[in-house]
Design an enzyme around this catalytic site. Sequence first.
Site, short mmCIF file in Angstrom:
data_model
loop_
_atom_site.label_atom_id
_atom_site.label_comp_id
_atom_site.label_asym_id
_atom_site.label_seq_id
_atom_site.Cartn_x
_atom_site.Cartn_y
_atom_site.Cartn_z
N HIS A 5 53.69 37.72 57.50
CA HIS A 5 52.99 38.78 58.33
C HIS A 5 52.98 40.12 57.17
CE1 HIS A 5 57.24 39.91 59.72
NE2 HIS A 5 56.70 41.12 59.13
N GLU A 56 51.80 42.33 62.13
CA GLU A 56 52.91 42.92 62.83
C GLU A 56 52.39 44.27 63.28
OE1 GLU A 56 56.59 43.63 60.90
OE2 GLU A 56 57.48 43.51 62.84
N ASN A 60 55.67 53.09 66.92
CA ASN A 60 56.73 53.91 67.27
C ASN A 60 56.37 54.89 68.41
OD1 ASN A 60 58.63 53.37 65.22
ND2 ASN A 60 56.75 53.72 63.72
N HIS A 74 42.90 46.81 52.21
CA HIS A 74 42.56 46.06 53.28
C HIS A 74 43.04 44.77 53.53
CE1 HIS A 74 40.13 44.62 49.82
NE2 HIS A 74 40.10 43.55 50.03
N GLU A 122 38.35 43.61 55.94
CA GLU A 122 37.52 43.13 55.01
C GLU A 122 36.73 41.82 55.79
OE1 GLU A 122 38.44 41.56 51.02
OE2 GLU A 122 36.43 42.56 50.19
C1 LIG Z 1 36.98 39.76 46.45
C2 LIG Z 1 37.33 40.62 47.79
O1 LIG Z 1 38.62 40.59 48.65
C3 LIG Z 1 37.55 42.21 47.52
O2 LIG Z 1 38.23 42.89 48.18
S1 LIG Z 1 36.61 42.91 46.15
C4 LIG Z 1 36.12 44.31 47.19
C5 LIG Z 1 35.75 45.64 46.01
N1 LIG Z 1 37.20 45.93 45.58
C6 LIG Z 1 37.20 46.75 44.36
O3 LIG Z 1 36.15 47.49 43.99
C7 LIG Z 1 38.32 46.93 43.83
C8 LIG Z 1 38.54 48.12 43.02
C9 LIG Z 1 38.34 49.69 43.55
N2 LIG Z 1 38.10 50.27 42.46
C10 LIG Z 1 39.37 49.93 44.53
O4 LIG Z 1 40.52 50.47 44.13
O5 LIG Z 1 39.27 50.01 45.78
C11 LIG Z 1 35.19 46.71 46.91
O6 LIG Z 1 36.04 47.27 47.36
N3 LIG Z 1 33.97 46.74 46.54
C12 LIG Z 1 33.16 47.77 47.16
C13 LIG Z 1 31.86 47.27 47.70
O7 LIG Z 1 31.18 47.97 48.34
O8 LIG Z 1 31.56 46.30 47.03
NI NI Z 2 39.57 41.78 49.43
#
Ligand SMILES: C[C@@H](O)C(=O)SC[C@H](NC(=O)CC[C@H](N)C(=O)O)C(=O)NCC(=O)O
Ligand code: NI
Length: 129
Positions: A5, A56, A60, A74, A122
């Site tokens: 979890h 989970e 509190n 996320h 996400e």
């Molecule tokens: C593949 C999928 O599971 C993702 O989470 S990728 C999403 C992407 N992540 C990042 O860019 C990570 C690096 C960033 N600097 C951070 O620390 O968050 C993301 O958030 N993209 C934004 C978008 O709008 O595409």
């Molecule tokens: Ni992701």
Amino acid sequence: MRMLHTMLRVGNLDRSIAFYQEVLGMKLLRRNDFPDGRFTLAFVGYGDEAAHTVLELTHNWDTESYDLGNGYGHIAIEVEDAYAACDMARAKGGKVTREAGPMKHGTTVIAFIEDPDGYKIEFIQKGSR
Ligand SMILES: C[C@@H](O)C(=O)SC[C@H](NC(=O)CC[C@H](N)C(=O)O)C(=O)NCC(=O)O
Ligand code: NI
């Protein structure tokens, strides 16, 4: 080993359970009070913990909100259609913070919503990774 979890501290447990059930279609798997510690644990997910990684939710009793800081990213949920998932979440009162579409610098189709405490969830469109 297997992942069991992810724990999230929430300010209002009924509010969070309603979100994960009504907006994201999860089931309340178990809920346990710990009066000596003044906290409650509620486990939510898409199936039994024997086969599913779950959330989970920790409440509190004396804490109404948390500073999520800048380290948390996320929790990802696979969906058939990220565009439709956003429409569904919005229709059920969810807050879409990033509309569906290919991720920046990539091709995976994603979207983000927030739960009642501001934790990002996400949506990842199946087959787009
Ligand atoms: C593949 C999928 O599971 C993702 O989470 S990728 C999403 C992407 N992540 C990042 O860019 C990570 C690096 C960033 N600097 C951070 O620390 O968050 C993301 O958030 N993209 C934004 C978008 O709008 O595409
Ligand atoms: Ni992701």
